[in-house]
Design an enzyme around this catalytic site. Structure first.
Site, mmCIF file in Angstrom:
data_model
loop_
_atom_site.group_PDB
_atom_site.id
_atom_site.type_symbol
_atom_site.label_atom_id
_atom_site.label_comp_id
_atom_site.label_asym_id
_atom_site.label_seq_id
_atom_site.Cartn_x
_atom_site.Cartn_y
_atom_site.Cartn_z
ATOM 1 N N ARG A 161 36.971 1.104 91.370
ATOM 2 C CA ARG A 161 34.905 0.352 91.070
ATOM 3 C C ARG A 161 34.550 -0.009 90.201
ATOM 4 O O ARG A 161 33.629 -0.657 90.272
ATOM 5 C CB ARG A 161 34.903 1.080 91.973
ATOM 6 C CG ARG A 161 35.117 1.348 93.514
ATOM 7 C CD ARG A 161 35.102 2.859 93.721
ATOM 8 N NE ARG A 161 35.566 4.508 93.831
ATOM 9 C CZ ARG A 161 35.256 5.225 93.871
ATOM 10 N NH1 ARG A 161 34.654 5.162 95.274
ATOM 11 N NH2 ARG A 161 36.504 5.698 93.420
ATOM 12 N N LYS A 165 42.674 20.731 101.441
ATOM 13 C CA LYS A 165 41.546 20.139 101.323
ATOM 14 C C LYS A 165 40.840 19.239 102.551
ATOM 15 O O LYS A 165 41.322 19.233 103.834
ATOM 16 C CB LYS A 165 41.232 18.180 100.897
ATOM 17 C CG LYS A 165 40.490 17.888 100.329
ATOM 18 C CD LYS A 165 41.014 16.416 99.399
ATOM 19 C CE LYS A 165 39.807 15.379 99.104
ATOM 20 N NZ LYS A 165 40.316 14.093 98.641
ATOM 21 N N HIS A 194 37.506 -0.477 101.010
ATOM 22 C CA HIS A 194 38.905 0.514 101.171
ATOM 23 C C HIS A 194 39.274 -1.258 101.976
ATOM 24 O O HIS A 194 40.640 -1.907 101.701
ATOM 25 C CB HIS A 194 39.360 1.625 102.401
ATOM 26 C CG HIS A 194 38.949 2.904 101.210
ATOM 27 N ND1 HIS A 194 37.953 3.433 102.345
ATOM 28 C CD2 HIS A 194 39.248 3.702 100.697
ATOM 29 C CE1 HIS A 194 38.444 5.050 101.354
ATOM 30 N NE2 HIS A 194 38.191 4.668 100.321
ATOM 31 N N SER A 223 33.622 7.576 100.026
ATOM 32 C CA SER A 223 33.702 8.235 101.367
ATOM 33 C C SER A 223 33.077 9.286 101.434
ATOM 34 O O SER A 223 32.457 9.992 101.968
ATOM 35 C CB SER A 223 35.137 8.682 101.203
ATOM 36 O OG SER A 223 35.338 7.451 101.949
HETATM 37 O O1 PNS Z 1 41.551 8.747 98.416
HETATM 38 P P1 PNS Z 1 42.056 9.761 97.333
HETATM 39 O O2 PNS Z 1 41.073 11.473 98.057
HETATM 40 O O3 PNS Z 1 41.313 9.630 95.909
HETATM 41 O O4 PNS Z 1 43.290 9.274 96.985
HETATM 42 C C1 PNS Z 1 44.025 10.287 96.258
HETATM 43 C C2 PNS Z 1 45.602 9.950 96.507
HETATM 44 C C3 PNS Z 1 46.010 10.091 97.872
HETATM 45 C C4 PNS Z 1 46.113 8.680 96.130
HETATM 46 C C5 PNS Z 1 46.738 10.794 94.989
HETATM 47 O O5 PNS Z 1 46.226 12.300 95.292
HETATM 48 C C6 PNS Z 1 48.178 10.961 95.739
HETATM 49 O O6 PNS Z 1 49.101 10.206 95.744
HETATM 50 N N1 PNS Z 1 48.713 12.170 96.446
HETATM 51 C C7 PNS Z 1 49.440 12.551 96.770
HETATM 52 C C8 PNS Z 1 50.015 13.753 95.247
HETATM 53 C C9 PNS Z 1 51.407 12.972 94.030
HETATM 54 O O7 PNS Z 1 51.930 11.932 94.176
HETATM 55 N N2 PNS Z 1 50.563 13.219 93.355
HETATM 56 C C10 PNS Z 1 51.119 13.035 91.688
HETATM 57 C C11 PNS Z 1 50.235 11.438 91.323
HETATM 58 S S1 PNS Z 1 50.172 10.949 89.750
#
Ligand code: PNS
Length: 159
Positions: free
Chosen positions: A90, A41, A17, A126
């Site tokens: 990745r 979560k 990250h 993570s």
């Molecule tokens: O580290 P992660 O959990 O893979 O991150 C995922 C994240 C936070 C980037 C994604 O879940 C997100 O943007 N969530 C916010 C809700 C949202 O905007 N959802 C629509 C995505 S198209």
């Protein structure tokens, strides 16, 4: 000012990250690392712990700040006048889901820019860090020293 956001759960932040944050910080005037507040979560570290770990990790990057968000990422971007989302890719396994999110976020008004993860960290997540640390494996070299210390404190000697 060209502003970008690096969104995620960061439970906990890894050197992979951090590599993405640094590279985003080289390309944009300001980068916000935005930690998702997701009450459904289960996370190992609290939101404050995750944000503190990131703050410590980016303290030498003057144009990077840490914030939290909930709800839609694009709404956070609009509210904060952020025009770009930056994410690390990745491997091919990341691609389908990331492409779907990027296309939906683009439709909602904010473009995503991907950086290819440094191969040194391409296997890192993570989840795998937590799994290894839980059973007493050595993750130093994959996370910052203060994150390693937090994992050791959380899991003790592990095993
Ligand atoms: O580290 P992660 O959990 O893979 O991150 C995922 C994240 C936070 C980037 C994604 O879940 C997100 O943007 N969530 C916010 C809700 C949202 O905007 N959802 C629509 C995505 S198209």
């Amino acid at each position: 000012m060209r502003k970008a956001v690096c969104p995620g759960s960061f439970d906990p932040v890894t050197l992979g990250h951090l590599d993405v944050f640094k590279r985003a910080a080289n390309q944009f005037d300001h980068v916000t690392v935005a930690v998702l507040l997701n009450s459904t979560k289960q996370s190992l570290f609290s939101l404050e712990q995750r944000m503190d770990m990131i703050r410590e990790s980016v303290k030498d990057l003057p144009n990077v700040t840490v914030d939290t968000f909930h709800g839609l990422l694009v709404n956070y971007c609009v509210d904060n006048e952020i025009g770009a989302i930056v994410k690390g890719l990745r491997a091919v396994s990341d691609f389908d889901y990331e492409l779907q999110m990027a296309q939906m976020n683009s439709r909602l008004g904010v473009d995503t820019f991907f950086v290819a993860t440094n191969p040194e960290f391409s296997f890192l997540s993570s989840s795998i860090i937590k799994e290894i640390a839980k059973y007493g494996g050595d993750v130093s070299g994959l996370v910052s020293p203060h994150v390693n210390a937090a994992l050791v404190s959380e899991f003790g000697a592990g095993k």
